[in-house]
Scaffold this motif. Structure first.
Motif, short mmCIF file in Angstrom:
data_model
loop_
_atom_site.label_atom_id
_atom_site.label_comp_id
_atom_site.label_asym_id
_atom_site.label_seq_id
_atom_site.Cartn_x
_atom_site.Cartn_y
_atom_site.Cartn_z
N ALA A 92 15.01 87.18 59.17
CA ALA A 92 15.93 87.56 60.25
C ALA A 92 15.92 89.06 60.52
CB ALA A 92 17.34 87.08 59.91
N ALA A 93 15.74 89.84 59.47
CA ALA A 93 15.79 91.30 59.62
C ALA A 93 14.62 91.87 60.40
CB ALA A 93 15.86 91.96 58.24
N SER A 94 13.62 91.04 60.66
CA SER A 94 12.46 91.51 61.40
C SER A 94 12.51 91.11 62.88
CB SER A 94 11.17 90.94 60.78
OG SER A 94 11.09 89.54 60.96
N LEU A 95 13.49 90.34 63.28
CA LEU A 95 13.52 89.79 64.63
C LEU A 95 13.50 90.86 65.72
CD1 LEU A 95 16.08 86.84 64.33
CD2 LEU A 95 13.59 86.71 64.51
N ILE A 96 14.36 91.84 65.60
CA ILE A 96 14.42 92.91 66.59
C ILE A 96 13.61 94.13 66.16
CG2 ILE A 96 15.95 94.46 67.89
CD1 ILE A 96 16.32 91.52 68.58
N SER A 97 13.71 94.47 64.89
CA SER A 97 13.05 95.69 64.39
C SER A 97 11.55 95.66 64.58
CB SER A 97 13.39 95.90 62.90
OG SER A 97 13.00 94.78 62.12
N GLU A 98 10.92 94.49 64.41
CA GLU A 98 9.47 94.45 64.58
C GLU A 98 9.06 94.62 66.04
OE1 GLU A 98 7.82 90.81 63.27
OE2 GLU A 98 8.75 89.56 64.82
N GLU A 99 9.93 94.20 66.96
CA GLU A 99 9.65 94.38 68.38
C GLU A 99 9.70 95.87 68.74
OE1 GLU A 99 8.87 92.12 70.61
OE2 GLU A 99 9.76 90.18 70.08
N ILE A 100 10.69 96.56 68.16
CA ILE A 100 10.83 98.00 68.43
C ILE A 100 9.70 98.78 67.76
CG2 ILE A 100 12.31 100.01 68.14
CD1 ILE A 100 14.71 98.13 68.24
N GLU A 101 9.46 98.47 66.50
CA GLU A 101 8.42 99.18 65.75
C GLU A 101 7.04 98.93 66.35
OE1 GLU A 101 6.94 99.73 61.09
OE2 GLU A 101 8.13 97.98 61.66
N GLY A 102 6.80 97.71 66.82
CA GLY A 102 5.51 97.37 67.39
C GLY A 102 5.37 97.72 68.85
N LYS A 103 6.41 98.34 69.43
CA LYS A 103 6.40 98.78 70.83
C LYS A 103 6.22 97.60 71.81
CE LYS A 103 6.58 103.09 69.48
NZ LYS A 103 7.83 103.87 69.62
N THR A 104 6.71 96.41 71.40
CA THR A 104 6.64 95.25 72.29
C THR A 104 8.00 94.95 72.93
OG1 THR A 104 7.03 93.77 70.41
CG2 THR A 104 4.74 94.18 71.04
N MET A 105 9.03 95.68 72.51
CA MET A 105 10.35 95.46 73.07
C MET A 105 10.40 95.78 74.56
SD MET A 105 13.43 94.41 72.74
CE MET A 105 13.61 94.23 70.96
N ASP A 106 9.54 96.73 74.99
CA ASP A 106 9.55 97.11 76.40
C ASP A 106 9.21 95.95 77.32
OD1 ASP A 106 7.00 97.16 75.28
OD2 ASP A 106 6.22 98.50 76.83
N MET A 107 8.41 94.99 76.82
CA MET A 107 8.07 93.83 77.64
C MET A 107 9.28 92.95 77.89
SD MET A 107 4.25 92.70 76.37
CE MET A 107 4.68 92.55 74.63
N LEU A 108 10.16 92.86 76.89
CA LEU A 108 11.39 92.09 77.07
C LEU A 108 12.38 92.84 77.95
CD1 LEU A 108 12.06 90.63 73.49
CD2 LEU A 108 11.25 89.42 75.51
N LEU A 109 12.49 94.14 77.71
CA LEU A 109 13.46 94.93 78.45
C LEU A 109 13.06 95.14 79.91
CD1 LEU A 109 14.34 97.68 75.80
CD2 LEU A 109 15.56 95.56 76.31
N SER A 110 11.78 94.94 80.22
CA SER A 110 11.32 95.10 81.60
C SER A 110 11.73 93.93 82.48
CB SER A 110 9.80 95.25 81.63
OG SER A 110 9.16 94.07 81.16
N ASN A 111 12.23 92.86 81.85
CA ASN A 111 12.70 91.69 82.59
C ASN A 111 14.21 91.77 82.79
OD1 ASN A 111 10.30 89.58 82.74
ND2 ASN A 111 10.20 90.58 80.74
N PRO A 112 14.73 91.12 83.83
CA PRO A 112 16.18 91.15 84.10
C PRO A 112 16.97 90.28 83.11
CG PRO A 112 15.12 89.67 85.64
CD PRO A 112 14.00 90.33 84.85
N ILE A 113 16.88 90.65 81.84
CA ILE A 113 17.55 89.89 80.78
C ILE A 113 18.54 90.81 80.07
CG2 ILE A 113 17.27 88.56 78.66
CD1 ILE A 113 14.38 88.04 79.52
N PRO A 114 19.79 90.45 80.02
CA PRO A 114 20.76 91.27 79.28
C PRO A 114 20.34 91.41 77.83
CG PRO A 114 21.88 89.60 80.58
CD PRO A 114 20.43 89.26 80.62
#
Length: 265
Positions: A92-114
């Protein structure tokens, strides 16, 4: 938007399919092993209890000589509430942190999703992991119990596994919260693992030292005791409610924090 939301949950489930399968097989195997061990040790368990009184910190140890008590002490009080909880927390501790560390969070944030929905759907994506490992292990315990012709109340066994769900969800929600705060996947996982281990130690100390009895109240382990349901057939409603409230609180904190924090893209 809704399709994307469903996609987040689906991808989380898909990503953890291998983990789900491996953990299910491991804990099914461990459950089968400990269940099948009982006939070989049955005659010496009373003596073992007398020789090791210091094991009294294991909840339900006074029933160690019985089959349900043996399973409780050998399987549920250590491997279930500690080892499996550590693993779930790690994942569970990797769910968000790995997205941020791997620079893939921007793909989620680029969509109109809260942002809060991202956190929530990531959490939902781990629920199948908890359920499958949980009930696969239960099936293994009961199957071997029938095979070796031992007595184990099925309702008590089912209750024990159902009551473990709020406990594991509380652990997962803790992992999600830490994951939104700490950007490094490994660091976040280590923090959650340390908290889970510390929680187990606090509960053990509270049982061993009467002067520190209240220390267990800050431990998640305190609110789920397999011995009560597996051996005695009791349901700790207060403990279960506490775990549900804790899960909701951790998730709310995670969603609020992630909604407001700055993320470098």
């Amino acid at each position: 938007m809704e399709g994307k939301i469903i996609r987040i949950t689906y991808e989380t489930i898909k990503k953890n399919l291998k983990t789900t399968l491996v953990l299910s097989l491991i804990f099914m195997g461990m459950a089968a092993m400990y269940s099948s061990f009982y006939p070989s040790f049955e005659g010496s368990l009373e003596e073992l209890m007398k020789n090791f009184p210091e094991l009294g910190f294991i909840r339900g140890f006074e029933s160690f000589a019985s089959y349900p008590g043996f399973l409780n002490a050998e399987l549920y009080q250590i491997f279930w509430i500690l080892i499996l909880a550590i693993i779930f927390g790690y994942v569970a501790a990797s769910l968000i942190s790995e997205e941020i560390e791997g620079k893939t969070m921007d793909m989620l944030l680029s969509n109109p999703i809260p942002r809060y929905r991202i956190v929530l759907e990531k959490f939902f994506g781990l629920i199948p992991l908890v359920l499958i490992v949980n009930f696969a292990t239960m099936a293994s315990v009961y199957g071997i119990t029938l095979a070796i012709n031992e007595e184990l109340n099925f309702v008590n066994l089912l209750t024990t596994h159902v009551l473990s769900i709020p406990y594991f969800l509380a652990i997962i929600s803790l992992g999600v919260l830490v994951s939104t705060i700490i950007d490094k996947k490994m660091k976040a996982s280590m923090v959650v693992m340390a908290i889970v281990i510390g929680s187990y130690i606090f509960e053990s100390v509270s049982l061993l030292a009467p002067d520190y009895e209240k220390l267990g109240l800050i431990s998640l382990t305190h609110y789920y005791n397999p011995a009560e349901s597996l051996i005695e057939g009791n349901i700790d409603f207060n403990g279960t409610i506490t775990l549900v409230i804790t899960t909701i609180s951790f998730l709310l904190l995670a969603m609020i924090y992630f909604e407001r924090r700055d993320i470098e893209i």
